[in-house]
Design a protein around this motif. Structure first.
Motif, PDB file in Angstrom:
ATOM      1  N   VAL A 261      61.329   9.010  55.110  1.00 51.85           N
ATOM      2  CA  VAL A 261      62.279  10.122  55.074  1.00 51.85           C
ATOM      3  C   VAL A 261      63.515   9.779  55.902  1.00 51.85           C
ATOM      4  O   VAL A 261      64.650  10.014  55.475  1.00 51.85           O
ATOM      5  N   LEU A 262      63.320   9.200  57.085  1.00 51.23           N
ATOM      6  CA  LEU A 262      64.463   8.835  57.923  1.00 51.23           C
ATOM      7  C   LEU A 262      65.308   7.755  57.271  1.00 51.23           C
ATOM      8  O   LEU A 262      66.549   7.796  57.345  1.00 51.23           O
ATOM      9  N   ASP A 263      64.694   6.775  56.614  1.00 52.20           N
ATOM     10  CA  ASP A 263      65.466   5.747  55.897  1.00 52.20           C
ATOM     11  C   ASP A 263      66.295   6.358  54.783  1.00 52.20           C
ATOM     12  O   ASP A 263      67.455   5.984  54.576  1.00 52.20           O
TER      13      ASP A 263
ATOM     14  N   ARG B 131      70.446   6.382  54.417  1.00 50.18           N
ATOM     15  CA  ARG B 131      71.175   5.930  53.226  1.00 50.18           C
ATOM     16  C   ARG B 131      72.175   6.981  52.765  1.00 50.18           C
ATOM     17  O   ARG B 131      73.291   6.659  52.365  1.00 50.18           O
ATOM     18  N   TYR B 132      71.788   8.249  52.831  1.00 50.35           N
ATOM     19  CA  TYR B 132      72.704   9.316  52.416  1.00 50.35           C
ATOM     20  C   TYR B 132      73.828   9.549  53.424  1.00 50.35           C
ATOM     21  O   TYR B 132      74.874  10.073  53.062  1.00 50.35           O
TER      22      TYR B 132
ATOM     23  N   THR C 145      53.529  13.972  51.483  1.00 52.80           N
ATOM     24  CA  THR C 145      53.665  12.916  50.489  1.00 52.80           C
ATOM     25  C   THR C 145      54.433  11.709  51.007  1.00 52.80           C
ATOM     26  O   THR C 145      54.254  10.617  50.508  1.00 52.80           O
ATOM     27  N   GLN C 146      55.303  11.896  51.974  1.00 52.71           N
ATOM     28  CA  GLN C 146      56.108  10.788  52.462  1.00 52.71           C
ATOM     29  C   GLN C 146      55.883  10.598  53.951  1.00 52.71           C
ATOM     30  O   GLN C 146      55.688  11.564  54.684  1.00 52.71           O
ATOM     31  N   GLU C 147      55.942   9.358  54.357  1.00 49.15           N
ATOM     32  CA  GLU C 147      55.873   9.049  55.773  1.00 49.15           C
ATOM     33  C   GLU C 147      57.219   9.389  56.420  1.00 49.15           C
ATOM     34  O   GLU C 147      58.257   9.371  55.759  1.00 49.15           O
ATOM     35  N   LEU C 148      57.184   9.645  57.697  1.00 47.08           N
ATOM     36  CA  LEU C 148      58.400  10.012  58.422  1.00 47.08           C
ATOM     37  C   LEU C 148      59.428   8.891  58.376  1.00 47.08           C
ATOM     38  O   LEU C 148      60.621   9.132  58.218  1.00 47.08           O
TER      39      LEU C 148
END
Length: 100
Positions: A84-86, A90-91, A78-81
């Motif tokens: 996910v890395l961005d 942020r976290y 569902t998500q591009e890599l």
């Protein structure tokens, strides 16, 4: 996927040759290693089929299953890599308390 085609045609040719020379049931039994290639009428053409059934067939089946599983995983992702890395970046930045 295109590398699968020559191996598949080779096995089909060996199976067809054995089907006509040794019988279709014997060709199947030799291919799936139920019967020994030495137990058929013409063992000279059953030995290559037996070797293909023992060595090549698991590789062809494994390659096909791997391709199907990879395709299914890619369609359900569902998500591009990069996204996910961005989100992970942020976290990882410490949050400051501005309520002060």
């Amino acid at each position: 996927m295109l590398r699968l085609v020559p191996g598949l045609f080779g096995i089909i040719a060996l199976y067809t040759l054995n089907g006509f020379s040794n019988g279709w049931a014997n060709a199947y039994n030799v291919l799936v290693t139920i019967a020994s290639p030495g137990d058929v009428r013409q063992p000279w053409c059953a030995w290559p089929l037996s070797i293909a059934g023992w060595a090549v067939m698991p590789a062809l089946i494994g390659g096909a299953v791997g391709y199907i599983v990879t395709t299914q995983i890619d369609t359900h992702r569902t998500q591009e890599l990069a996204d996910v890395l961005d989100e992970l970046r942020r976290y990882s930045i410490p949050q400051t308390d501005e309520g002060g």
